[in-house]
Design a protein around this motif. Structure first.
Motif, mmCIF file in Angstrom:
data_model
loop_
_atom_site.group_PDB
_atom_site.id
_atom_site.type_symbol
_atom_site.label_atom_id
_atom_site.label_comp_id
_atom_site.label_asym_id
_atom_site.label_seq_id
_atom_site.Cartn_x
_atom_site.Cartn_y
_atom_site.Cartn_z
ATOM 1 N N UNK A 184 0.953 -1.348 -0.038
ATOM 2 C CA UNK A 184 -0.042 -0.092 -0.040
ATOM 3 C C UNK A 184 0.709 1.308 0.085
ATOM 4 N N UNK A 185 2.083 1.013 0.284
ATOM 5 C CA UNK A 185 2.991 2.360 0.545
ATOM 6 C C UNK A 185 3.862 2.311 -0.962
ATOM 7 N N UNK A 186 4.084 1.196 -1.253
ATOM 8 C CA UNK A 186 4.956 0.997 -2.435
ATOM 9 C C UNK A 186 4.331 1.406 -3.831
ATOM 10 N N UNK A 187 2.839 1.155 -3.697
ATOM 11 C CA UNK A 187 2.054 1.659 -5.060
ATOM 12 C C UNK A 187 1.493 2.852 -5.100
ATOM 13 N N UNK A 188 1.903 3.710 -3.986
ATOM 14 C CA UNK A 188 1.470 4.943 -3.986
ATOM 15 C C UNK A 188 -0.060 5.429 -4.263
ATOM 16 N N UNK A 189 -0.721 4.204 -3.830
ATOM 17 C CA UNK A 189 -2.327 4.405 -3.642
ATOM 18 C C UNK A 189 -2.850 5.066 -2.546
ATOM 19 N N UNK A 211 14.178 17.930 4.024
ATOM 20 C CA UNK A 211 12.903 17.752 3.128
ATOM 21 C C UNK A 211 12.121 16.656 3.249
ATOM 22 N N UNK A 212 10.737 16.870 3.448
ATOM 23 C CA UNK A 212 9.690 15.494 3.360
ATOM 24 C C UNK A 212 8.901 15.699 2.070
ATOM 25 N N UNK A 213 8.686 14.798 1.350
ATOM 26 C CA UNK A 213 7.846 14.584 0.061
ATOM 27 C C UNK A 213 6.887 13.339 0.290
ATOM 28 N N UNK A 214 5.731 13.663 0.097
ATOM 29 C CA UNK A 214 4.569 12.788 0.381
ATOM 30 C C UNK A 214 4.610 11.812 -0.944
ATOM 31 N N UNK A 215 4.515 10.652 -0.969
ATOM 32 C CA UNK A 215 4.664 9.846 -2.257
ATOM 33 C C UNK A 215 3.397 10.011 -3.097
ATOM 34 N N UNK A 216 2.251 9.789 -2.758
ATOM 35 C CA UNK A 216 1.129 9.898 -3.629
ATOM 36 C C UNK A 216 0.880 11.352 -4.343
ATOM 37 N N UNK A 217 1.069 12.620 -3.651
ATOM 38 C CA UNK A 217 0.641 13.714 -4.238
ATOM 39 C C UNK A 217 2.073 14.548 -4.544
ATOM 40 N N UNK A 218 3.095 14.066 -4.240
ATOM 41 C CA UNK A 218 4.356 14.712 -4.429
ATOM 42 C C UNK A 218 4.355 16.114 -3.434
ATOM 43 N N UNK A 219 3.610 16.195 -2.415
ATOM 44 C CA UNK A 219 3.701 17.518 -1.884
ATOM 45 C C UNK A 219 5.110 17.470 -1.043
ATOM 46 N N UNK A 220 5.750 18.703 -1.118
ATOM 47 C CA UNK A 220 7.118 18.709 -0.668
ATOM 48 C C UNK A 220 7.260 19.787 0.638
#
Length: 350
Positions: A184-189, A211-220
């Motif tokens: 569920x983390x790997x597939x960015x769903x 820096x922190x980057x959210x994997x699904x939305x790419x929010x940085x």
């Protein structure tokens, strides 16, 4: 032994009529020869001669004011030359000038890539299809200097080699391996899974960016650390928890980090923490990509402590408002805000 060349194109089986050929056609017509006879004498197809005569025939006025039609080689040559001007693929630049002006502005002032310019223009229907060009054509225009944009203005016009996933085991993991990270983390769903890293300025007596980057939305998210150590990281996470309050556990479900000592205490933040294999930066590719964007503004060796908080915030906003092809040309901020809204709708009284 001589090598024979293998041609991949068909040989040209025709050639255009010359001015001399047209003069001969005129003379042979005056002799009363037919189209077939003229064609045989010139070694051309009958239809070629027919089309040429039709091209060069004009209506003339006699002295008694009656009209007649005759072939003139000069007319045929003039029509031929005019037709040649219309041959070949036309450059569309003049028809898409407003789009090209928009592209110049976004590339030079906003530091967008040509692909981001084309993608957002299509997504928001800013121009109809006939009034803009595709990404490849925009790059070609830049190469041909049709725009006031040079290749040097494009930070990432390169070809990258994909790194091989070779895992070296000569460094101990600080905690759970990335291999244990759920699908569920790997597939960015699923929203709420982050990657973390640091950006270093000068080697000594300088601050560090986390820096922190959210994997699904790419929010940085970008925070300035007082030092490159676990104590400084812990202090910033205290600020993050205070900022988001009860939403923290919904926004931060897991973090993937490298094996730097500054991330040694992350598992004490109430978050699942996974550590990439040693020397495997590509396992945090999203975060590495964003660090590359940040380096456009903060090259290696530039002192981070000289940056104001407003400047750091401006870099963060630029990253989060850059349309991404991987996101369907939505921006990280748009998708992140949508996720926040979905979370708020599930909380009673919100």
């Amino acid at each position: 032994m001589a090598l024979t060349r293998k041609d991949t194109t068909s040989p040209r089986t025709f050639k255009h009529l010359s001015e001399f050929d047209r003069g001969k056609i005129k003379a042979l017509l005056e002799e009363g020869l037919s189209l077939a006879q003229i064609a045989r004498k010139l070694g051309r197809h009958r239809s070629t001669i027919g089309r040429e005569i039709k091209r060069g025939t004009t209506t003339q006025l006699r002295s008694d004011l009656t009209t007649y039609e005759a072939y003139f080689p000069e007319t045929g040559q003039a029509v031929y030359e005019n037709n040649r001007l219309s041959c070949g693929k036309r450059i569309k630049a003049l028809q898409v000038e407003p789009f090209l002006q928009y592209a110049e502005k976004m590339i030079l002032k906003e530091k967008w890539s040509p692909d981001a310019v084309v993608g957002i223009a299509k997504r928001k229907n800013m121009f109809d299809k006939s009034s803009m060009v595709c990404t490849n054509t925009l790059y070609n225009y830049i190469d041909k200097r049709i725009l006031n944009v040079r290749n040097i203005d494009l930070p990432l016009k390169t070809r990258r080699k994909h790194k091989k996933s070779v895992v070296r085991q000569n460094k101990k993991l600080l905690g759970k391996s990335i291999s244990e990270r759920p699908e569920s983390v790997n597939n960015r769903k699923e929203f709420g899974h982050w990657e973390i890293d640091t950006v270093i300025g000068k080697r000594s007596n300088d601050n560090v960016l986390m820096t922190l980057t959210e994997r699904k939305t790419r929010k940085n998210l970008i925070y300035r650390l007082e030092g490159n150590d676990a104590k400084s990281v812990k202090k910033v996470f205290s600020q993050i928890k205070e900022k988001f309050g009860s939403l923290f556990i919904r926004l931060f479900k897991s973090i993937t980090a490298d094996n730097g000592s500054e991330f040694a205490g992350l598992d004490r933040q109430g978050i699942d923490v996974y550590y990439a294999h040693p020397y495997s930066a590509w396992e945090r590719g999203t975060n590495e990509r964003h660090n590359g964007l940040i380096r456009r503004f903060i090259p290696k060796g530039k002192a981070i402590k000289d940056l104001t908080l407003e400047q750091i915030k401006r870099i963060e906003n630029w990253c989060n408002n850059l349309p991404r092809k991987v996101l369907g040309y939505y921006t990280p901020s748009e998708l992140f805000n949508d996720e926040i809204q979905c979370i708020l709708e599930t909380i009673p009284g919100m």
